[in-house]
Design a protein around this motif. Structure first.
Motif, PDB file in Angstrom:
ATOM      1  N   ASP A  77      -4.544  -8.874   2.798  1.00 19.25           N
ATOM      2  CA  ASP A  77      -5.312 -10.100   2.615  1.00 19.25           C
ATOM      3  C   ASP A  77      -4.961 -11.125   3.628  1.00 19.25           C
ATOM      4  O   ASP A  77      -4.154 -11.968   3.631  1.00 19.25           O
ATOM      5  CB  ASP A  77      -5.032 -10.958   1.134  1.00 19.25           C
ATOM      6  CG  ASP A  77      -5.789 -11.902   1.016  1.00 19.25           C
ATOM      7  OD1 ASP A  77      -6.792 -12.408   1.845  1.00 19.25           O
ATOM      8  OD2 ASP A  77      -5.901 -12.146  -0.408  1.00 19.25           O
ATOM      9  N   ALA A  79      -6.807 -13.546   4.759  1.00 17.10           N
ATOM     10  CA  ALA A  79      -7.216 -14.984   4.621  1.00 17.10           C
ATOM     11  C   ALA A  79      -5.978 -15.769   3.902  1.00 17.10           C
ATOM     12  O   ALA A  79      -5.738 -16.529   4.080  1.00 17.10           O
ATOM     13  CB  ALA A  79      -8.483 -15.298   3.836  1.00 17.10           C
ATOM     14  N   ALA A  80      -5.240 -14.848   3.015  1.00 18.94           N
ATOM     15  CA  ALA A  80      -4.192 -15.396   2.326  1.00 18.94           C
ATOM     16  C   ALA A  80      -3.129 -15.614   3.236  1.00 18.94           C
ATOM     17  O   ALA A  80      -2.170 -16.561   3.327  1.00 18.94           O
ATOM     18  CB  ALA A  80      -3.509 -14.567   1.298  1.00 18.94           C
ATOM     19  N   CYS A  82      -3.602 -16.594   6.257  1.00 20.24           N
ATOM     20  CA  CYS A  82      -3.822 -17.746   7.226  1.00 20.24           C
ATOM     21  C   CYS A  82      -3.511 -18.817   6.293  1.00 20.24           C
ATOM     22  O   CYS A  82      -3.011 -19.873   6.821  1.00 20.24           O
ATOM     23  CB  CYS A  82      -5.408 -17.513   7.512  1.00 20.24           C
ATOM     24  SG  CYS A  82      -5.848 -16.575   8.668  1.00 20.24           S
ATOM     25  N   ASP A  83      -3.934 -18.856   5.074  1.00 24.59           N
ATOM     26  CA  ASP A  83      -3.665 -19.951   4.217  1.00 24.59           C
ATOM     27  C   ASP A  83      -2.045 -20.308   4.001  1.00 24.59           C
ATOM     28  O   ASP A  83      -1.783 -21.471   3.801  1.00 24.59           O
ATOM     29  CB  ASP A  83      -4.290 -19.775   2.742  1.00 24.59           C
ATOM     30  CG  ASP A  83      -5.631 -19.624   2.657  1.00 24.59           C
ATOM     31  OD1 ASP A  83      -6.254 -20.349   3.539  1.00 24.59           O
ATOM     32  OD2 ASP A  83      -6.217 -19.286   1.733  1.00 24.59           O
ATOM     33  N   ASP A  84      -1.394 -19.332   3.787  1.00 19.76           N
ATOM     34  CA  ASP A  84       0.132 -19.491   3.987  1.00 19.76           C
ATOM     35  C   ASP A  84       0.502 -20.080   5.339  1.00 19.76           C
ATOM     36  O   ASP A  84       1.464 -20.859   5.171  1.00 19.76           O
ATOM     37  CB  ASP A  84       0.836 -18.006   3.908  1.00 19.76           C
ATOM     38  CG  ASP A  84       2.087 -18.264   3.529  1.00 19.76           C
ATOM     39  OD1 ASP A  84       2.640 -19.380   2.491  1.00 19.76           O
ATOM     40  OD2 ASP A  84       3.226 -17.587   3.888  1.00 19.76           O
ATOM     41  N   LYS A  87      -0.281 -23.683   4.808  1.00 15.38           N
ATOM     42  CA  LYS A  87      -0.146 -24.471   3.575  1.00 15.38           C
ATOM     43  C   LYS A  87       0.384 -25.995   3.722  1.00 15.38           C
ATOM     44  O   LYS A  87       0.171 -26.709   2.400  1.00 15.38           O
ATOM     45  CB  LYS A  87       0.559 -23.804   2.654  1.00 15.38           C
ATOM     46  CG  LYS A  87       2.347 -23.553   2.975  1.00 15.38           C
ATOM     47  CD  LYS A  87       2.988 -22.324   2.175  1.00 15.38           C
ATOM     48  CE  LYS A  87       4.252 -22.511   2.870  1.00 15.38           C
ATOM     49  NZ  LYS A  87       5.051 -21.281   2.231  1.00 15.38           N
TER      50      LYS A  87
END
Length: 116
Positions: A77, A79-80, A82-84, A87
């Motif tokens: 994932d 995108a996850a 990137c989000d991490d 954050k």
């Protein structure tokens, strides 16, 4: 911003992109998708330099050196991933949400004051 700063920034970006182009193709593809994602939803401080992107390339270069596939580095994932990375950073989405909340609050105060 001074001309020298612009020139320096362009040189840094070109050097950075040369590092990206030296990565294996699968890493380049994922890097470009990460870049697109972060430009759309990413942190405000992306406008201040290439620090985050440089860190990603560092991580990717390390993954290549260890013989790992790109998804072993990022996880499936992306995108996850990137989000991490972002954050704890203020994003454009955060800024927009704050703006919307302020406008709604202003409008509600006007309505409330008219009713009184």
């Amino acid at each position: 911003m001074r001309i020298q700063d612009i020139i320096k920034g362009k040189k840094e970006w070109r050097a950075h992109m040369a590092r990206v182009k030296a990565l294996p193709k699968d890493y380049q593809i994922v890097y470009k998708e990460i870049q697109k994602y972060l430009f759309k939803v990413g942190p405000i401080e992306l406008a201040n330099g290439i620090g985050l992107f440089s860190g990603i390339v560092d991580l990717f270069e390390e993954g290549v050196a260890l013989g790992k596939g790109v998804l072993e580095v990022t996880g499936r994932d992306v995108a996850a991933f990137c989000d991490d990375l972002i954050k704890d950073s203020k994003t454009y989405a955060d800024t927009y949400q704050e703006s919307v909340d302020q406008e709604v609050n202003k409008a509600m105060k006007k309505v409330t004051n008219k009713i009184k």
